[in-house]
Design a protein around this motif. Structure first.
Motif, PDB file in Angstrom:
ATOM      1  N   ASN A   1      -5.178   5.958  -2.112  1.00  8.24           N
ATOM      2  CA  ASN A   1      -4.533   4.398  -1.660  1.00  8.24           C
ATOM      3  C   ASN A   1      -3.479   4.082  -2.781  1.00  8.24           C
ATOM      4  OD1 ASN A   1      -4.293   1.776  -1.285  1.00  8.24           O
ATOM      5  ND2 ASN A   1      -6.636   1.502  -1.169  1.00  8.24           N
ATOM      6  N   PRO A   2      -2.059   3.780  -2.191  1.00  7.23           N
ATOM      7  CA  PRO A   2      -1.170   3.258  -3.016  1.00  7.23           C
ATOM      8  C   PRO A   2      -1.523   2.098  -3.724  1.00  7.23           C
ATOM      9  CG  PRO A   2      -0.399   3.755  -0.848  1.00  7.23           C
ATOM     10  CD  PRO A   2      -1.660   3.877  -0.781  1.00  7.23           C
ATOM     11  N   GLN A   3      -2.454   1.199  -3.228  1.00  7.47           N
ATOM     12  CA  GLN A   3      -2.795  -0.269  -3.945  1.00  7.47           C
ATOM     13  C   GLN A   3      -3.137   0.072  -5.257  1.00  7.47           C
ATOM     14  OE1 GLN A   3      -3.564  -3.783  -1.923  1.00  7.47           O
ATOM     15  NE2 GLN A   3      -5.554  -2.766  -1.561  1.00  7.47           N
TER      16      GLN A   3
ATOM     17  N   ARG B   1       0.276   3.652  -9.174  1.00  5.60           N
ATOM     18  CA  ARG B   1       1.625   3.236  -9.379  1.00  5.60           C
ATOM     19  C   ARG B   1       2.388   4.315 -10.231  1.00  5.60           C
ATOM     20  NH1 ARG B   1       3.614  -0.033 -13.314  1.00  5.60           N
ATOM     21  NH2 ARG B   1       1.408  -0.679 -14.152  1.00  5.60           N
TER      22      ARG B   1
END
Ligand code: ADP
Length: 289
Positions: free
Chosen positions: A94-96, A99
């Motif tokens: 999940n890119p959330q 980073r």
């Protein structure tokens, strides 16, 4: 258990860790070896898929728990596969909560500060995994090889970096550092591939040839980095990276193991009473709506 790692036994990837203070000669490390995956690429595909699923689940727990911070440092010569690791190892995660921070030639504002200023701003927050695509280590690599600051200045940086990473780990950050080790022949093939495929031309940078000519100097600088900054709190791993699938297998395994060792706990579930109360409120909403 969904998060158990049955492959662990077969992949003792921690052996790629550099012991603190150990003299490092990179000639002793074969960038093409695949010793812990004798079944080859085909056999590894299944493990890679499984590790990727585990990473996905572990990252979600890390995000939900909102306690630990994880920093992954990627260093290596041009074409060594830093971008490939980010794309492949973290595929589906999940890119959330993940980073990427890429460190390029410093801007004038960055150069007006100390070299760790821009780096500290990018370190992970609670629940976050941050991948450094290049890092503060450039300040003892490219900076040293090109004499961008006097030797007396860069020489002090190993200790400063160790202290900086100590601060981060004392405050709850887990740090993993990977040197993607390829040889000059492999780099040549990857550069030629970038020239041969029009859709890959954009990746070819004439400046890479200048850096390539300084290979020996870079290896010397990397050896010093590995020797002086692999610490119990922020270890370096020398990853054999000629074979992309093996590189990914080594890094995925180490990441999954490290996250498992954090013993992440999801927030306590609601009690039956709380659930009943929330249900009641929702059904009331239906009636009034
Ligand atoms: P990449 O090669 O990482 O895909 P670029 O082609 O933009 O991306 O390269 C970034 C360049 O920035 C590299 O040549 C690297 O050595 C340089 N760089 C990074 N940090 C520093 C630094 N602190 N001082 C000087 N150059 C740096």
């Amino acid at each position: 258990m969904g998060l158990a790692l049955p492959t662990e036994r077969h992949y003792p990837m921690h052996t790629y860790r550099i012991d603190p203070g150990k003299k490092v000669n990179l000639d002793d490390f074969d960038p093409a070896e695949t010793r812990y995956a004798p079944g080859g690429k085909e056999n590894a595909e299944q493990s890679l898929l499984q590790l990727n699923r585990q990473l996905e689940a572990l990252q979600e727990s890390l995000y939900a728990e909102h306690k630990h911070r994880v920093l992954v440092v990627l260093q290596g010569m041009d074409t060594s596969g830093k971008d490939g690791v980010i794309r492949r190892v973290f595929e589906g995660v999940n890119p959330q909560g993940v980073r990427v921070a890429s460190f390029k030639v410093p801007t004038p504002v960055e150069l007006d500060h100390d070299y760790l200023w821009r780096v500290h701003q990018q370190t992970p927050a609670r629940g976050e995994i941050v991948i450094f695509n290049r890092s503060h280590y450039e300040d003892v690599l490219v900076v040293r090889v090109h004499s961008l600051v006097p030797e007396a200045v860069w020489k002090k940086r190993y200790e400063q970096i160790n202290a900086f990473e100590r601060l981060l780990t004392d405050e709850g950050t887990t740090i993993l550092k990977f040197f993607l080790h390829i040889d000059p022949q492999e780099q040549k093939e990857r550069l030629l591939e970038r020239l041969e495929k029009p859709e890959k031309n954009w990746k070819f940078n004439a400046g890479d040839l200048k850096e390539r000519a300084l290979w020996k100097e870079y290896m010397k600088a990397y050896e010093d980095v590995l020797e002086k900054t692999s610490t119990p709190w922020a270890p370096w791993y020398v990853v054999p990276a000629n074979k992309k699938w093996y590189r990914d297998l080594v890094i995925s395994t180490l990441l999954v193991e490290t996250l498992q060792n954090l013993e992440i706990r999801l927030p306590a579930p609601f009690s039956a009473q709380e659930i009943a109360e929330f249900r009641r409120q929702l059904s009331q909403e239906d009636r009034s709506g």
